[in-house]
Design a protein around this motif. Structure first.
Motif, mmCIF file in Angstrom:
data_model
loop_
_atom_site.group_PDB
_atom_site.id
_atom_site.type_symbol
_atom_site.label_atom_id
_atom_site.label_comp_id
_atom_site.label_asym_id
_atom_site.label_seq_id
_atom_site.Cartn_x
_atom_site.Cartn_y
_atom_site.Cartn_z
ATOM 1 N N THR A 1 12.524 5.952 57.487
ATOM 2 C CA THR A 1 12.863 6.291 59.351
ATOM 3 C C THR A 1 11.297 6.987 59.285
ATOM 4 O O THR A 1 10.998 6.351 60.703
ATOM 5 C CB THR A 1 13.973 6.804 59.464
ATOM 6 O OG1 THR A 1 15.041 6.581 58.567
ATOM 7 C CG2 THR A 1 14.179 7.336 60.567
ATOM 8 N N ILE A 2 10.710 8.088 58.833
ATOM 9 C CA ILE A 2 9.738 9.086 59.871
ATOM 10 C C ILE A 2 8.851 7.709 59.414
ATOM 11 O O ILE A 2 7.867 7.690 60.226
ATOM 12 C CB ILE A 2 9.964 10.166 59.132
ATOM 13 C CG1 ILE A 2 10.645 10.803 59.237
ATOM 14 C CG2 ILE A 2 8.620 10.993 58.871
ATOM 15 C CD1 ILE A 2 10.648 12.398 57.902
ATOM 16 N N TYR B 1 12.243 14.844 52.121
ATOM 17 C CA TYR B 1 13.029 13.422 51.501
ATOM 18 C C TYR B 1 12.254 13.082 50.013
ATOM 19 O O TYR B 1 12.709 12.082 49.781
ATOM 20 C CB TYR B 1 12.946 12.907 52.801
ATOM 21 C CG TYR B 1 13.405 13.092 53.793
ATOM 22 C CD1 TYR B 1 15.139 14.095 53.849
ATOM 23 C CD2 TYR B 1 13.474 13.259 55.338
ATOM 24 C CE1 TYR B 1 15.373 14.734 55.052
ATOM 25 C CE2 TYR B 1 13.285 13.577 56.426
ATOM 26 C CZ TYR B 1 14.714 14.361 56.043
ATOM 27 O OH TYR B 1 15.489 15.524 57.210
ATOM 28 N N GLU C 1 15.915 7.111 52.402
ATOM 29 C CA GLU C 1 15.839 6.389 53.199
ATOM 30 C C GLU C 1 15.474 6.539 54.377
ATOM 31 O O GLU C 1 14.697 6.957 55.633
ATOM 32 C CB GLU C 1 17.224 5.637 53.415
ATOM 33 C CG GLU C 1 17.564 5.644 54.432
ATOM 34 C CD GLU C 1 20.183 4.916 54.300
ATOM 35 O OE1 GLU C 1 19.745 5.483 55.777
ATOM 36 O OE2 GLU C 1 20.026 5.026 53.357
ATOM 37 N N LYS C 2 16.020 8.105 54.449
ATOM 38 C CA LYS C 2 15.372 8.623 55.290
ATOM 39 C C LYS C 2 13.872 9.241 55.334
ATOM 40 O O LYS C 2 13.391 9.183 56.608
ATOM 41 C CB LYS C 2 15.340 10.665 54.938
ATOM 42 C CG LYS C 2 17.311 10.727 56.002
ATOM 43 C CD LYS C 2 17.479 11.958 55.218
ATOM 44 C CE LYS C 2 19.196 12.105 55.391
ATOM 45 N NZ LYS C 2 19.779 13.670 55.302
ATOM 46 N N ASP D 1 14.921 10.967 48.731
ATOM 47 C CA ASP D 1 16.091 10.374 49.314
ATOM 48 C C ASP D 1 15.158 9.613 50.191
ATOM 49 O O ASP D 1 14.719 9.643 51.945
ATOM 50 C CB ASP D 1 16.353 11.393 50.590
ATOM 51 C CG ASP D 1 17.696 11.132 51.627
ATOM 52 O OD1 ASP D 1 17.044 9.850 52.038
ATOM 53 O OD2 ASP D 1 18.286 12.001 52.507
ATOM 54 N N ASP E 1 9.208 17.434 56.522
ATOM 55 C CA ASP E 1 10.362 16.426 56.382
ATOM 56 C C ASP E 1 10.249 15.134 55.771
ATOM 57 O O ASP E 1 10.755 15.276 54.497
ATOM 58 C CB ASP E 1 10.973 16.596 57.419
ATOM 59 C CG ASP E 1 11.955 17.326 58.237
ATOM 60 O OD1 ASP E 1 12.030 18.645 57.304
ATOM 61 O OD2 ASP E 1 12.245 17.073 59.821
ATOM 62 N N MET E 2 9.288 14.370 55.178
ATOM 63 C CA MET E 2 8.907 13.208 54.939
ATOM 64 C C MET E 2 8.628 13.366 53.529
ATOM 65 O O MET E 2 9.517 12.787 52.625
ATOM 66 C CB MET E 2 8.187 12.932 55.688
ATOM 67 C CG MET E 2 8.038 10.752 54.882
ATOM 68 S SD MET E 2 6.709 9.710 55.677
ATOM 69 C CE MET E 2 4.541 11.196 55.005
ATOM 70 N N GLN F 1 7.427 16.423 61.778
ATOM 71 C CA GLN F 1 8.298 15.386 60.730
ATOM 72 C C GLN F 1 7.496 15.294 59.565
ATOM 73 O O GLN F 1 8.357 14.866 58.439
ATOM 74 C CB GLN F 1 7.789 14.458 61.712
ATOM 75 C CG GLN F 1 8.523 14.555 62.959
ATOM 76 C CD GLN F 1 9.877 13.560 62.891
ATOM 77 O OE1 GLN F 1 11.139 14.104 62.025
ATOM 78 N NE2 GLN F 1 10.527 12.289 63.323
#
Length: 407
Positions: A286-287, A275, A282-283, A280, A271-272, A268
């Motif tokens: 979310t994290i 992004y 917005e994604k 990105d 991924d942050m 996770q």
């Protein structure tokens, strides 16, 4: 010494995280896509997020849609007790009639995180109900002069909250508090309390852990209660208000949760970072938002934690008929005027199928017409009270049961 060591480590790392946060924020202004500057800024952002916090995040609910109308929501403290507050999410509207909608007490777990974990559950209930929530305080911020807080006190707080809301209250308990909620309803029924709940909904709670034991249940019985007290209980250090209070620290429980699936959490944060590099936001947000909540930890009073492990998970006092409240045996069969609904998740690996439904047998005096049980297919523990299936399949059943027992 455990808490002192954690506090020292936290204090030493704090300046580094603040520097990373400041540097990252300043670099974003000089950023161009795919530049080394963006990589440094993204790395600083991720590093600054890798920390625990000990204050409750905000609920962030300022409005809710009732029908097709946006209704303003104001958060109000209705009652404050040393270890918890009763919060009321008051709705105001001119364009839609919300008068007469049933009052609901949403009972949150006291289990290492704050009640804000039920934010989505709360927001959904607000569509059709006048909602209150048990907002448990961080034990490390409660002075020793306020005394202890055990399982009895938890149930007593619940009774006080229900009485404050008044007659006609419906109770929805999620996970851990299902035992205390059933006990509180039984005591209020036995006392013929005029404020005894109109209905009681128990969701994914460990009413009888002898049924289909999970890994959590196996762990709880793998050691004597003395082991839990010796290895997991520590004293709050300075400079906190609860200095020298015995607690089960939230950071220990969170460490246990993280260790159950470290690869997922590592992925996770990767991924942050990705992004943020890609722009990105917005994604990435979310994290960020998830971990801002997940990494906010709440210390539990030692008495409450140890009694919960012993009486709920080791000796099964409630289903065995030996659970006491202030030296009184708790008798769920005393419940007659409170409708009962139990909800379970098919894939729940924390409170497995059958553990919550056990309440139906214990509350044997509830009329068949006032009983409801629902097993939701395809969801695990958190899916019982959050996510798409909660909103679309579980919540409508809960709402219909509450309204059917409103009068």
């Amino acid at each position: 010494m455990l808490y002192q060591a954690y506090q020292l480590q936290s204090d030493l790392m704090s300046p580094l995280r603040l520097m990373a946060q400041s540097l990252g924020a300043s670099l974003w202004f000089k950023d161009t896509e795919n530049s080394p500057v963006r990589k440094i800024a993204a790395a600083c952002d991720v590093f600054s997020r890798l920390r625990l916090t000990h204050s409750r995040p905000g609920y962030g609910i300022t409005s809710v849609k009732v029908g097709q109308v946006d209704v303003d929501v104001t958060e109000e403290v209705t009652l404050t007790l040393p270890f918890g507050s009763l919060l009321h999410f008051k709705r105001t509207a001119d364009a839609v009639d919300i008068e007469g909608q049933p009052p609901v007490l949403l009972v949150a777990p006291l289990s290492g995180h704050f009640a804000t974990l039920l934010r989505e559950t709360l927001r959904t209930l607000l569509q059709d109900h006048d909602v209150y929530i048990t907002d448990w305080h961080n034990a490390r911020d409660v002075p020793l002069t306020e005394g202890g807080f055990a399982l009895d006190d938890y149930a007593e707080h619940m009774i006080r909250f229900i009485e404050t809301i008044g007659p006609g209250t419906h109770v929805v308990a999620v996970c851990q508090p299902c035992v205390a909620a059933l006990a509180a309803a039984a005591i209020m029924a036995e006392d013929d309390n005029p404020c005894q709940p109109r209905s009681l909904t128990l969701m994914a709670g460990p009413v009888d852990c002898r049924i289909n034991p999970t890994g959590v249940n196996t762990l709880a019985v793998s050691k004597p209660i003395e082991w839990f007290e010796k290895n997991l209980i520590t004293h709050v250090p300075l400079p906190h208000k609860g200095f020298m209070r015995r607690v089960y620290p939230g950071f220990i429980q969170l460490s246990a949760f993280l260790s159950m699936n470290p690869a997922r959490h590592k992925a996770q944060f990767k991924d942050m970072y990705k992004y943020l590099l890609e722009g990105d936001i917005e994604k990435a947000d979310t994290i960020r938002n998830f971990y801002d909540e997940y990494l906010a930890v709440n210390d539990l009073p030692a008495e409450f934690y140890l009694e919960t492990v012993a009486k709920v998970f080791q000796t099964y006092d409630l289903p065995r008929g030996v659970l006491t409240y202030k030296d009184r045996i708790v008798n769920p069969a005393a419940i007659r005027r409170t409708a009962l609904m139990t909800v379970e998740g098919e894939r729940d690996d924390i409170c497995s199928v059958g553990q919550t439904m056990a309440a139906q047998d214990l509350a044997s005096s509830v009329r068949p017409s006032q009983r409801t049980h629902h097993i939701q297919t395809g969801v695990g523990h958190y899916g019982v009270f959050s996510g798409k299936k909660w909103n679309q399949q579980i919540y409508p059943r809960v709402r219909d049961m509450i309204y059917a027992n409103q009068l």
